[in-house]
Design a protein around this motif. Structure first.
Motif: not given
Ligand SMILES: *Cc1c(COP(=O)(O)O)cnc(C)c1O
Length: 424
Positions: A81-85, A107-113, A204-209
């Motif tokens: 369902g998402g990148g964090t998942a 330096h990464t999106y907080i989702a990594s942590a 594959l969230q809205q802001y990705k490639i």
């Molecule tokens: C966007 C992003 C994620 C999380 O992806 P989601 O689909 O928003 O859950 C994880 N790591 C990095 C580096 C990201 O940019």
């Protein structure tokens, strides 16, 4: 207009390089057209949104997984369902959990942590280098008896120096899980990003490639890692799939992708290489002339052929100059920003990860931080990665889009040259 007038920065009342607004349209979402609409409405017409109601290639989710397997050369792919998942399932796939430490860049999106914490492990933060990615030379002195995995993140489409990272991992028996959320389709020295470690994760969230609206993909070559990831992604899957698994059932949640997302993802995947080719040639047109400007230092890109080129970045001499430089570029009509500014909370920079810095928790016991399996002396504070903050503080970033044309690239070059002469 005299030369002197033209040289006066727009910030100081001079004429801007351009008054034409740059297009807002960006990456995958900008490409959404009839094909995407037809695929998604086709799913709606079938009235079967749940992926497991479709068999084989009739399932868009299956097809998307196949595309990621082919692209990365990793036999097993799981759409989620998402990148964090994807990161959570990947970590569970590797058996990372309470009592374990995972090394991640500051330096990464907080989702990594977040993903690390959600599986019960704790993130150990490490420095970046002038590529703005994890510095392979800084990893080793952060390894403890609890370290289980290293999570390189290919930030802003730029590949990490994977050979150095893999070398440290092999030497210490650690797993590597790549966060390729911002680097879908990229490669490093000819090898696809996401395929270097034991696990690769995409968003594959809205802001990705490319986008499926919301979505993510886990790739791996290891059947057991895949089985564990799949079990985690569906609360009852362990009772019927993956077939022939030797993994004992454990609790999962609902991280399934649905067919509408799968359909969007499959069509967007077909656009990936076109988007990347345009971005790369645009970036080349920008960075080649910028490389000659003495006052700035371009971000070090380990493999320009393989990077995704979603942004161009450079360093100025100090944070104050970076802030002013970005402001001056915006006045010239160029979309530009700085990365680390103490006044602007940006969740891609570790001091702004409050729930890491202050050990936030959803439960009354303060887990996972307070687990007896974790090191009670682990501390987090904004001064812990001075080089990371120095680099991010001095960086100016130019967001690129495949809908930009040559004139946009040329305005960027002209404006950076003008501001470099004016501000520095
Ligand atoms: C966007 C992003 C994620 C999380 O992806 P989601 O689909 O928003 O859950 C994880 N790591 C990095 C580096 C990201 O940019």
């Amino acid at each position: 207009m005299s030369k002197v007038e033209a040289e006066l920065l727009a910030l100081h009342g001079g004429p801007p390089v351009t008054v034409e607004k740059f297009p807002d349209a960006w990456l995958g979402p900008a490409e959404i057209g009839e094909e995407e609409i037809a695929a998604v409405t086709g799913v709606l017409r079938s009235r079967k949104i749940f992926r497991f109601l479709h068999e084989g290639d009739a399932s868009y989710c299956n097809r998307l997984e196949k595309l990621f397997s082919e692209r990365t050369g990793c036999e097993y792919s799981l759409a989620v369902g998402g990148g964090t998942a994807a990161l959570i399932c990947g970590l569970v796939g590797l058996g990372v959990g309470e009592g374990d430490e995972v090394i991640i860049p500051g330096h990464t999106y907080i989702a990594s942590a977040s993903a690390v914490l959600i599986v019960g492990a704790v993130p150990v933060l490490t420095e970046i280098d002038s590529s703005l990615n994890m510095d392979p030379d800084e990893i080793e002195n952060r390894i403890t008896s609890r370290t289980r995995a290293i999570m390189p993140v290919h930030m802003r489409g730029v590949p990490c120096r994977m050979e150095g990272i893999l070398e440290v991992a092999r030497k210490h028996g650690l797993k590597v899980i790549e966060d390729a959320a911002q680097a879908c389709g990229g490669s490093y020295k000819g090898r696809p990003l996401g395929s270097f470690g034991e696990v690769g994760c995409f968003s594959l969230q809205q802001y990705k490639i490319i986008t499926s609206g919301e979505g993510g993909v886990v790739v791996t070559r290891d059947k057991e890692v895949f089985d564990r990831a799949a079990i985690r992604h569906d609360s009852a899957m362990c009772y019927w799939k993956p077939e022939g698994s030797s993994v004992r059932p454990f609790a999962g949640e609902n991280f399934r992708m649905n067919e509408m997302e799968g359909a969007l993802g499959v069509v967007q995947f077909g656009r990936l290489d076109g988007i990347l080719a345009t971005l790369r040639s645009l970036k080349k047109r920008i960075v080649e002339p910028l490389a000659e400007i003495e006052e700035i230092q371009l971000q070090d890109v380990p493999d320009p052929e393989g990077e995704c080129a979603v942004q161009a970045a450079f360093f100025t001499k100090d944070p104050e100059t970076a802030r002013l430089f970005a402001e001056a570029l915006r006045a010239e009509g160029i979309p530009a920003g700085s990365i680390y500014d103490k006044g602007i909370p940006d969740r891609h920079v570790f001091p702004f990860w409050e729930y890491v810095m202050e050990k936030g928790s959803s439960d009354r016991h303060g887990r996972p931080w307070t687990s007896p399996l974790h090191d009670p002396n682990r501390r987090y504070h904004s001064a812990m990665l001075p080089r990371t903050l120095d680099l991010l503080g001095r960086a100016v970033v130019l967001q690129l889009s495949q809908v930009f044309e040559d004139r946009h690239a040329d305005w960027i070059v002209e404006a950076v040259k003008k501001v470099a002469r004016g501000v520095l």
